[in-house]
Design a protein around this motif. Structure first.
Motif, PDB file in Angstrom:
ATOM      1  N   THR A 145       0.942  -1.120  -0.082  1.00  0.00           N
ATOM      2  CA  THR A 145      -0.020  -0.013  -0.048  1.00  0.00           C
ATOM      3  C   THR A 145       0.907   1.325  -0.176  1.00  0.00           C
ATOM      4  OG1 THR A 145      -1.781  -1.153   1.244  1.00  0.00           O
ATOM      5  CG2 THR A 145      -1.759   1.161   1.283  1.00  0.00           C
ATOM      6  N   LEU A 146       0.522   2.304  -0.894  1.00  0.00           N
ATOM      7  CA  LEU A 146       1.160   3.386  -0.896  1.00  0.00           C
ATOM      8  C   LEU A 146       0.517   4.561  -1.552  1.00  0.00           C
ATOM      9  CD1 LEU A 146       3.507   3.857  -3.959  1.00  0.00           C
ATOM     10  CD2 LEU A 146       2.005   1.913  -3.709  1.00  0.00           C
ATOM     11  N   PRO A 147       0.770   5.849  -1.134  1.00  0.00           N
ATOM     12  CA  PRO A 147      -0.248   6.855  -1.514  1.00  0.00           C
ATOM     13  C   PRO A 147      -0.506   7.058  -3.016  1.00  0.00           C
ATOM     14  CG  PRO A 147       1.591   7.676   0.018  1.00  0.00           C
ATOM     15  CD  PRO A 147       1.846   6.191  -0.297  1.00  0.00           C
ATOM     16  N   SER A 148      -1.575   7.360  -3.385  1.00  0.00           N
ATOM     17  CA  SER A 148      -1.963   6.911  -4.864  1.00  0.00           C
ATOM     18  C   SER A 148      -1.285   8.028  -5.716  1.00  0.00           C
ATOM     19  CB  SER A 148      -3.595   7.261  -4.843  1.00  0.00           C
ATOM     20  OG  SER A 148      -4.395   6.213  -4.253  1.00  0.00           O
ATOM     21  N   ALA A 149      -1.355   9.144  -5.015  1.00  0.00           N
ATOM     22  CA  ALA A 149      -0.525  10.321  -5.817  1.00  0.00           C
ATOM     23  C   ALA A 149       0.864   9.907  -6.247  1.00  0.00           C
ATOM     24  CB  ALA A 149      -0.378  11.719  -5.061  1.00  0.00           C
ATOM     25  N   ASN A 150       1.580   9.316  -5.087  1.00  0.00           N
ATOM     26  CA  ASN A 150       3.187   8.800  -5.306  1.00  0.00           C
ATOM     27  C   ASN A 150       3.125   7.769  -6.408  1.00  0.00           C
ATOM     28  OD1 ASN A 150       3.481  10.422  -3.048  1.00  0.00           O
ATOM     29  ND2 ASN A 150       4.519   8.898  -2.055  1.00  0.00           N
ATOM     30  N   PHE A 151       2.198   6.843  -6.477  1.00  0.00           N
ATOM     31  CA  PHE A 151       2.285   5.938  -7.560  1.00  0.00           C
ATOM     32  C   PHE A 151       1.948   6.658  -8.958  1.00  0.00           C
ATOM     33  CE2 PHE A 151      -0.929   3.398 -10.053  1.00  0.00           C
ATOM     34  CZ  PHE A 151      -0.200   2.534 -10.873  1.00  0.00           C
ATOM     35  N   ALA A 152       0.992   7.600  -9.157  1.00  0.00           N
ATOM     36  CA  ALA A 152       0.831   8.115 -10.248  1.00  0.00           C
ATOM     37  C   ALA A 152       1.990   9.030 -10.879  1.00  0.00           C
ATOM     38  CB  ALA A 152      -0.419   9.233 -10.472  1.00  0.00           C
ATOM     39  N   ASN A 153       2.853   9.768 -10.024  1.00  0.00           N
ATOM     40  CA  ASN A 153       4.017  10.190 -10.448  1.00  0.00           C
ATOM     41  C   ASN A 153       5.037   9.385 -10.751  1.00  0.00           C
ATOM     42  OD1 ASN A 153       2.983  13.161  -9.760  1.00  0.00           O
ATOM     43  ND2 ASN A 153       3.447  12.815  -7.566  1.00  0.00           N
ATOM     44  N   ARG A 159       7.669   6.121 -17.512  1.00  0.00           N
ATOM     45  CA  ARG A 159       7.142   6.048 -18.855  1.00  0.00           C
ATOM     46  C   ARG A 159       8.229   6.737 -19.893  1.00  0.00           C
ATOM     47  NH1 ARG A 159       1.819   7.806 -20.252  1.00  0.00           N
ATOM     48  NH2 ARG A 159       1.508   6.708 -22.127  1.00  0.00           N
ATOM     49  N   LEU A 160       8.785   7.712 -19.221  1.00  0.00           N
ATOM     50  CA  LEU A 160       9.962   8.343 -20.246  1.00  0.00           C
ATOM     51  C   LEU A 160      11.206   7.443 -20.513  1.00  0.00           C
ATOM     52  CD1 LEU A 160      10.232  11.708 -18.053  1.00  0.00           C
ATOM     53  CD2 LEU A 160       8.715  11.313 -20.161  1.00  0.00           C
ATOM     54  N   PHE A 161      11.048   6.497 -19.774  1.00  0.00           N
ATOM     55  CA  PHE A 161      12.420   5.543 -19.932  1.00  0.00           C
ATOM     56  C   PHE A 161      12.113   4.119 -20.447  1.00  0.00           C
ATOM     57  CE2 PHE A 161      13.729   8.829 -17.036  1.00  0.00           C
ATOM     58  CZ  PHE A 161      14.784   9.057 -17.340  1.00  0.00           C
ATOM     59  N   GLY A 162      10.910   3.870 -20.825  1.00  0.00           N
ATOM     60  CA  GLY A 162      10.671   2.586 -21.543  1.00  0.00           C
ATOM     61  C   GLY A 162       9.041   2.379 -21.459  1.00  0.00           C
ATOM     62  N   ASP A 163       8.490   1.166 -21.876  1.00  0.00           N
ATOM     63  CA  ASP A 163       7.250   0.789 -21.797  1.00  0.00           C
ATOM     64  C   ASP A 163       6.964  -0.319 -20.991  1.00  0.00           C
ATOM     65  OD1 ASP A 163       8.178  -1.436 -23.181  1.00  0.00           O
ATOM     66  OD2 ASP A 163       7.150  -0.911 -25.062  1.00  0.00           O
ATOM     67  N   TYR A 221      -6.690   7.149 -12.360  1.00  0.00           N
ATOM     68  CA  TYR A 221      -7.766   7.078 -11.088  1.00  0.00           C
ATOM     69  C   TYR A 221      -7.221   7.548  -9.899  1.00  0.00           C
ATOM     70  CZ  TYR A 221     -11.431   5.150 -14.471  1.00  0.00           C
ATOM     71  OH  TYR A 221     -12.223   5.163 -15.440  1.00  0.00           O
ATOM     72  N   SER A 222      -6.128   7.961  -9.694  1.00  0.00           N
ATOM     73  CA  SER A 222      -5.491   8.169  -8.424  1.00  0.00           C
ATOM     74  C   SER A 222      -6.243   9.055  -7.465  1.00  0.00           C
ATOM     75  CB  SER A 222      -3.955   8.689  -8.441  1.00  0.00           C
ATOM     76  OG  SER A 222      -4.073   9.803  -9.449  1.00  0.00           O
ATOM     77  N   LYS A 223      -6.960  10.175  -8.091  1.00  0.00           N
ATOM     78  CA  LYS A 223      -7.724  10.780  -7.226  1.00  0.00           C
ATOM     79  C   LYS A 223      -9.085  10.156  -6.379  1.00  0.00           C
ATOM     80  CE  LYS A 223      -6.298  14.981  -9.618  1.00  0.00           C
ATOM     81  NZ  LYS A 223      -6.594  16.346 -10.459  1.00  0.00           N
ATOM     82  N   LEU A 224      -9.267   8.834  -6.915  1.00  0.00           N
ATOM     83  CA  LEU A 224     -10.435   8.328  -6.242  1.00  0.00           C
ATOM     84  C   LEU A 224     -10.131   7.932  -4.905  1.00  0.00           C
ATOM     85  CD1 LEU A 224     -11.403   5.622  -8.921  1.00  0.00           C
ATOM     86  CD2 LEU A 224     -12.786   7.472  -8.219  1.00  0.00           C
ATOM     87  N   SER A 225      -8.893   7.783  -4.392  1.00  0.00           N
ATOM     88  CA  SER A 225      -8.647   7.254  -3.156  1.00  0.00           C
ATOM     89  C   SER A 225      -7.144   7.763  -2.609  1.00  0.00           C
ATOM     90  CB  SER A 225      -8.689   5.826  -3.142  1.00  0.00           C
ATOM     91  OG  SER A 225      -8.269   5.307  -1.928  1.00  0.00           O
ATOM     92  N   GLU A 226      -7.091   8.137  -1.449  1.00  0.00           N
ATOM     93  CA  GLU A 226      -5.726   8.486  -0.803  1.00  0.00           C
ATOM     94  C   GLU A 226      -4.690   7.459  -1.348  1.00  0.00           C
ATOM     95  OE1 GLU A 226      -3.768  10.499   2.933  1.00  0.00           O
ATOM     96  OE2 GLU A 226      -5.773   9.780   3.121  1.00  0.00           O
ATOM     97  N   TYR A 227      -5.053   6.111  -1.021  1.00  0.00           N
ATOM     98  CA  TYR A 227      -3.882   5.032  -1.023  1.00  0.00           C
ATOM     99  C   TYR A 227      -4.555   4.082  -2.239  1.00  0.00           C
ATOM    100  CZ  TYR A 227      -2.677   6.963   3.302  1.00  0.00           C
ATOM    101  OH  TYR A 227      -2.087   7.654   4.414  1.00  0.00           O
ATOM    102  N   ILE A 228      -3.291   3.396  -2.552  1.00  0.00           N
ATOM    103  CA  ILE A 228      -3.612   2.312  -3.715  1.00  0.00           C
ATOM    104  C   ILE A 228      -3.082   1.044  -3.255  1.00  0.00           C
ATOM    105  CG2 ILE A 228      -1.310   2.996  -4.807  1.00  0.00           C
ATOM    106  CD1 ILE A 228      -2.977   2.255  -7.387  1.00  0.00           C
TER     107      ILE A 228
END
Length: 263
Positions: A145-153, A159-163, A221-228
């Motif tokens: 579990t980690l903060p959703s915003a961190n995951f999105a960032n 993605r700048l370094f590969g797929d 969808y990271s803004k749906l929830s504080e954590y993912i």
């Protein structure tokens, strides 16, 4: 009798709109299933790499009236549904209704504020051939579990370094890597103490890979929830969960992403 559903809780109404904001990146059309106890959506993306599910229990709605408690399924354009939902003012309730054998759905936005005008829409329904897949519960090797915003960032940067995201889990660290011959390599190592929650089977070590493009779509969808929440098991799809409401454990959006196979 008409099937009718209403969301007066404005926080829930915001979440409901957000749920459909990015569905079109997975599928152009969706079936929405109204059962006696919940609203449910399951959909596979066009590449057949990921599946998402939406669970909204009956209690999550302020009104949930289903004719004779019989299940009802409607097919609809994901893009048109969000276009309608996106016109809603933040002060407005959401009410929608449809006949069990009808060919359209009625959606209404309304509130007591006289400066905010009520809105009324009708959208055509369609027949969408699809079968619900049974996805069994699997005991994961690692739960993260980690903060959703961190995951999105992190996904945006990688993605700048590969797929492909290469994920490694061991007893002490979570390591994520992306690389390509053209762009070089990016590596993120997170100690278990720096994660919101981390559980891994004793002596286990995981190395698996997933599509960064699909993970990017999930991160929308990271803004749906504080954590993912991530549930990882080697050789099985990655399970990702956004919990939508602390008062309703069964209100959630779930993704399953197939691992990449080394050629």
């Amino acid at each position: 009798m008409t099937n009718t559903f209403a969301i007066h809780n404005l926080q829930h109404a915001d979440i409901f709109v957000a749920l459909f904001q990015h569905v079109k990146v997975f599928s152009e059309h969706i079936n929405i299933i109204f059962n006696e106890d919940r609203m449910y959506i399951q959909c596979m993306d066009s590449s057949k790499v990921s599946v998402f599910e939406i669970f909204l229990p009956k209690e999550w709605f302020d009104s949930y009236e289903l004719e004779n408690n019989n299940s009802s399924t409607i097919g609809i354009s994901a893009n048109m549904l969000f276009k309608v939902l996106n016109t809603r003012d933040k002060k407005q309730d959401i009410c929608f209704s449809f006949e069990p054998e009808g060919d359209e759905i009625s959606i209404k936005f309304q509130c007591e504020d006289k400066e905010t005008y009520d809105k009324d829409f009708s959208l055509p329904l369609m027949e969408i051939e699809s079968e619900i897949m049974h996805i069994p519960e699997i005991e994961s090797t690692a739960d993260i579990t980690l903060p959703s915003a961190n995951f999105a960032n992190m996904v945006k940067d990688m993605r700048l370094f590969g797929d492909t995201l290469n994920l490694r889990c061991d007893q002490e660290n979570l390591t994520m890597t992306a690389n390509s011959d053209e762009s070089g390599k990016m590596n993120i190592k997170i100690t278990t103490e720096d994660l919101t929650s981390y559980e891994i089977l004793e002596d286990a070590e995981l190395m698996t890979s997933y599509s960064l493009n699909i993970l990017h779509n999930v991160s929308l969808y990271s803004k749906l929830s504080e954590y993912i929440h991530f549930h990882v098991k080697d050789g099985f799809p990655l399970k990702i969960v956004y919990e939508l409401d602390s008062d309703h454990d069964n209100a959630k959006m779930v993704f399953f992403i197939a691992p990449k196979i080394d050629e």
